[in-house]
Design a protein around this motif. Structure first.
Motif, PDB file in Angstrom:
ATOM      1  N   TYR A 193       0.868  -1.177   0.000  1.00 45.09           N
ATOM      2  CA  TYR A 193       0.000   0.000   0.000  1.00 45.09           C
ATOM      3  C   TYR A 193       0.910   1.234   0.000  1.00 45.09           C
ATOM      4  O   TYR A 193       1.825   1.338   0.807  1.00 45.09           O
ATOM      5  CB  TYR A 193      -0.890   0.030   1.239  1.00 45.09           C
ATOM      6  N   CYS A 222      -0.346   8.147  -2.334  1.00 47.92           N
ATOM      7  CA  CYS A 222      -0.095   8.843  -3.593  1.00 47.92           C
ATOM      8  C   CYS A 222      -0.747  10.223  -3.548  1.00 47.92           C
ATOM      9  O   CYS A 222      -1.916  10.343  -3.165  1.00 47.92           O
ATOM     10  CB  CYS A 222      -0.638   8.038  -4.763  1.00 47.92           C
ATOM     11  N   ASP A 247      -5.923  12.946  -3.223  1.00 54.09           N
ATOM     12  CA  ASP A 247      -4.865  11.966  -3.008  1.00 54.09           C
ATOM     13  C   ASP A 247      -5.506  10.585  -2.868  1.00 54.09           C
ATOM     14  O   ASP A 247      -6.710  10.464  -2.608  1.00 54.09           O
ATOM     15  CB  ASP A 247      -4.086  12.291  -1.738  1.00 54.09           C
ATOM     16  N   TYR A 248      -4.706   9.540  -3.001  1.00 47.27           N
ATOM     17  CA  TYR A 248      -5.291   8.198  -2.956  1.00 47.27           C
ATOM     18  C   TYR A 248      -4.298   7.198  -2.378  1.00 47.27           C
ATOM     19  O   TYR A 248      -3.091   7.458  -2.287  1.00 47.27           O
ATOM     20  CB  TYR A 248      -5.759   7.755  -4.335  1.00 47.27           C
ATOM     21  N   ALA A 272      -2.768   3.635  -3.158  1.00 49.05           N
ATOM     22  CA  ALA A 272      -2.604   2.675  -4.240  1.00 49.05           C
ATOM     23  C   ALA A 272      -2.230   1.311  -3.672  1.00 49.05           C
ATOM     24  O   ALA A 272      -1.478   1.216  -2.694  1.00 49.05           O
ATOM     25  CB  ALA A 272      -1.533   3.141  -5.210  1.00 49.05           C
ATOM     26  N   THR A 273      -2.746   0.258  -4.284  1.00 48.72           N
ATOM     27  CA  THR A 273      -2.325  -1.107  -3.981  1.00 48.72           C
ATOM     28  C   THR A 273      -1.469  -1.586  -5.145  1.00 48.72           C
ATOM     29  O   THR A 273      -1.911  -1.571  -6.299  1.00 48.72           O
ATOM     30  CB  THR A 273      -3.537  -2.041  -3.819  1.00 48.72           C
ATOM     31  N   VAL A 281      -0.054  -1.159 -10.481  1.00 43.99           N
ATOM     32  CA  VAL A 281      -1.050  -0.656  -9.530  1.00 43.99           C
ATOM     33  C   VAL A 281      -2.352  -1.376  -9.843  1.00 43.99           C
ATOM     34  O   VAL A 281      -2.868  -1.277 -10.963  1.00 43.99           O
ATOM     35  CB  VAL A 281      -1.235   0.864  -9.651  1.00 43.99           C
ATOM     36  N   HIS A 304      -5.176  -1.299  -7.673  1.00 43.51           N
ATOM     37  CA  HIS A 304      -6.350  -0.656  -7.087  1.00 43.51           C
ATOM     38  C   HIS A 304      -5.958   0.735  -6.612  1.00 43.51           C
ATOM     39  O   HIS A 304      -4.822   0.977  -6.189  1.00 43.51           O
ATOM     40  CB  HIS A 304      -6.883  -1.460  -5.897  1.00 43.51           C
ATOM     41  N   ARG A 305      -6.918   1.638  -6.686  1.00 43.61           N
ATOM     42  CA  ARG A 305      -6.726   3.005  -6.204  1.00 43.61           C
ATOM     43  C   ARG A 305      -7.932   3.402  -5.372  1.00 43.61           C
ATOM     44  O   ARG A 305      -9.060   3.276  -5.839  1.00 43.61           O
ATOM     45  CB  ARG A 305      -6.553   3.971  -7.376  1.00 43.61           C
ATOM     46  N   PRO A 345      -9.378   6.641  -3.836  1.00 45.90           N
ATOM     47  CA  PRO A 345      -9.284   8.089  -3.670  1.00 45.90           C
ATOM     48  C   PRO A 345      -9.930   8.531  -2.360  1.00 45.90           C
ATOM     49  O   PRO A 345     -10.939   7.967  -1.926  1.00 45.90           O
ATOM     50  CB  PRO A 345     -10.032   8.638  -4.879  1.00 45.90           C
ATOM     51  N   PHE A 363       4.334   5.805 -11.630  1.00 38.16           N
ATOM     52  CA  PHE A 363       3.157   6.604 -11.275  1.00 38.16           C
ATOM     53  C   PHE A 363       2.975   7.801 -12.216  1.00 38.16           C
ATOM     54  O   PHE A 363       2.059   8.587 -12.027  1.00 38.16           O
ATOM     55  CB  PHE A 363       3.241   7.049  -9.821  1.00 38.16           C
ATOM     56  N   GLU A 400      -0.496   7.085 -14.324  1.00 34.21           N
ATOM     57  CA  GLU A 400      -1.764   6.892 -13.620  1.00 34.21           C
ATOM     58  C   GLU A 400      -2.942   7.469 -14.413  1.00 34.21           C
ATOM     59  O   GLU A 400      -2.792   8.472 -15.128  1.00 34.21           O
ATOM     60  CB  GLU A 400      -1.700   7.534 -12.240  1.00 34.21           C
TER      61      GLU A 400
END
Length: 488
Positions: free
Chosen positions: A42, A45, A56-57, A59-60, A73, A75-76, A78, A462, A465
């Motif tokens: 995790y 970001c 911001d989020y 990320a997995t 990446v 999953h995200r 937010p 990144f 994205e």
């Protein structure tokens, strides 16, 4: 399906090698080294400060080499608001709760450095796709504690969560202190006793067997949030102290003035062995690793353990460039210490089997202002101008400098991001860094003799994205790691 995953994850979190129900984490740091290989990371970001008006989020990232989505990446998540500046993170429970069979490492705590919100993220319902569980609002924190600018989060054996805060809502350093949340993530108040708040705050680590907590000092939020100004150091807006507290009662017992050798002391780590009475703090601006230790009379002292020589440079804002140590960590067996020089661009590995005499055993350049192709050069004693060789990874030129690092439990893989703080990223590395975004690298570690080498197979970009290039900062594994778990 999510319910089945949740039950399985809770069972895994509670099962020990002997089949006896335990709490989260591991009984000892050496037990943790034998834990499973990391499969997910995790990472916080950031879009704040990049010109992209998006939240911001979290990320997995898939770091399982056998997976079809390896190095991607997957999953995200937010956040609900824009402008948070997610930074560091921690867990609701860690190895400090290992003896509590009712505790589960389920929720990732995400303090927002600029908005002062604290997000609580559920990672158990679906570890690959975490979900938002709760938001602790800044107004509630300020009303009940007067605190703002939350930074480091650690779980306590009591079930509470403690978060260092760097100032008040107006950005004054004198308003800093330690926020306590209960196990339901309600604001309980401050941890430290009234009148026991130091001038500056940043990171902290506790060592219960020695009834001690030590915290460090970055600077006034009103200063650092706008970028770095060297004059602010002279003006007293940045710290150079370590603060020694009694644990767990929160009385400030001693202040260690690190002087000019310890300007901007940031990350603070005790050795993992809870019986030990020594640790380190990285002084960013002075570019020294400071060792702190308990003396025979029960007080605490400090010394410079490692010093990074500033380099004479041309085509930069100053005639000399500090390394700028911004992150470090210690392997779970307390054998190796790793740190980054964000400006110079190198990652270092030291043997600290004798903590008072670290020995450099590994070094690799993975970015920095002095890499070949940069406008900036360093000047040797003979007057010759030089730059460092930095490898490309999968055809990508490495941007920025190594910043946050995370080590695998077995100590063999070191992951590195390259974003420090959006305003500082832009100031020191320019729009190129912000507009092209961050990356994650893997550095392979020789744990026998020492040595570091960039792994060519992992590069998480990144800059690609969906919502635009993002700045990646701190990393966590779902099962805990050497910078979030504390043993008691």
């Amino acid at each position: 399906m999510a319910g089945a995953v949740e039950v399985e994850q809770v069972a895994v979190a509670k099962a020990s090698c002997c089949g006896v129900l335990t709490g989260p984490g591991y009984a000892s740091p050496l037990d943790a080294m034998a834990g499973p290989r990391e499969a997910l990371i995790y990472v916080t970001c950031i879009y704040n400060g990049t010109g992209i008006e998006k939240p911001d989020y979290l990320a997995t990232v898939d770091v399982d080499p056998s997976s079809p989505t390896y190095s991607k990446v997957i999953h995200r998540l937010p956040m609900p608001y824009v402008g948070d500046e997610l930074h560091h993170s921690g867990w609701n429970s860690c190895s400090s709760c290992h003896g509590d069979s009712t505790a589960v490492r389920r929720f990732l705590i995400l303090p927002s450095l600029l908005s002062s919100r604290v997000y609580v993220i559920d990672t158990v319902k679906d570890p690959k796709a975490p979900s938002l569980h709760k938001v602790v609002e800044p107004a509630d924190i300020a009303q009940k504690t007067g605190l703002a600018y939350p930074h480091t989060s650690h779980c306590l054996a009591s079930g509470d969560i403690m978060i260092s805060c760097l100032g008040d809502k107006d950005g004054n350093a004198k308003g800093n202190g330690f926020l306590l949340l209960d196990s339901d993530f309600n604001v309980k108040g401050r941890w430290e006793k009234p009148g026991n708040s130091p001038l500056f705050g940043y990171d902290f680590w506790y060592q219960p067997r020695h009834k001690t907590m030590i915290s460090s000092s970055w600077g006034a939020p009103a200063a650092f949030s706008k970028g770095f100004n060297l004059q602010h150091v002279s003006d007293g807006l940045y710290g150079r102290h370590l603060y020694v507290y009694s644990w767990p009662d929160g009385e400030l017992k001693q202040t260690l003035d690190l002087g000019t050798t310890g300007l901007l002391p940031l990350e603070t780590r005790f050795l993992h062995d809870p019986s030990k009475t020594t640790g380190f703090v990285g002084a960013a601006l002075s570019s020294n690793m400071i060792r702190f230790f308990k003396t025979e009379d029960g007080s605490w002292n400090h010394e410079v353990a490692i010093s990074v020589t500033p380099l004479k440079v041309r085509n930069w804002i100053l005639p000399e460039m500090p390394g700028l140590i911004t992150d470090f960590l210690i392997s779970l067996d307390d054998r190796y210490l790793y740190f980054v020089n964000w400006l110079h661009g190198d990652v270092r590995q030291y043997n600290i089997e004798d903590p008072s005499k670290p020995v450099l055993v590994g070094q690799v350049w993975v970015g920095g202002l002095l890499q070949k192709g940069s406008d900036v050069v360093y000047v040797g004693e003979d007057g010759k101008e030089s730059q460092f060789e930095v490898p490309e990874v999968q055809g990508n030129r490495l941007r920025g400098g190594p910043q946050m690092i995370q080590l695998s439990l077995d100590g063999k893989r070191l992951y590195a991001t390259n974003s420090l703080f959006s305003a500082w990223d832009h100031q020191f590395y320019g729009p190129d860094m912000v507009h092209k975004g961050s990356h994650i690298l893997q550095i392979d570690v020789d744990t026998e003799q020492g040595g570091l080498a960039v792994n060519p197979n992992l590069f998480v970009d990144f800059g690609l994205e969906p919502e635009g290039p993002a700045l990646a900062h701190e990393m966590r594994y779902p099962g805990g790691d050497c910078t979030s778990d504390i043993w008691i």
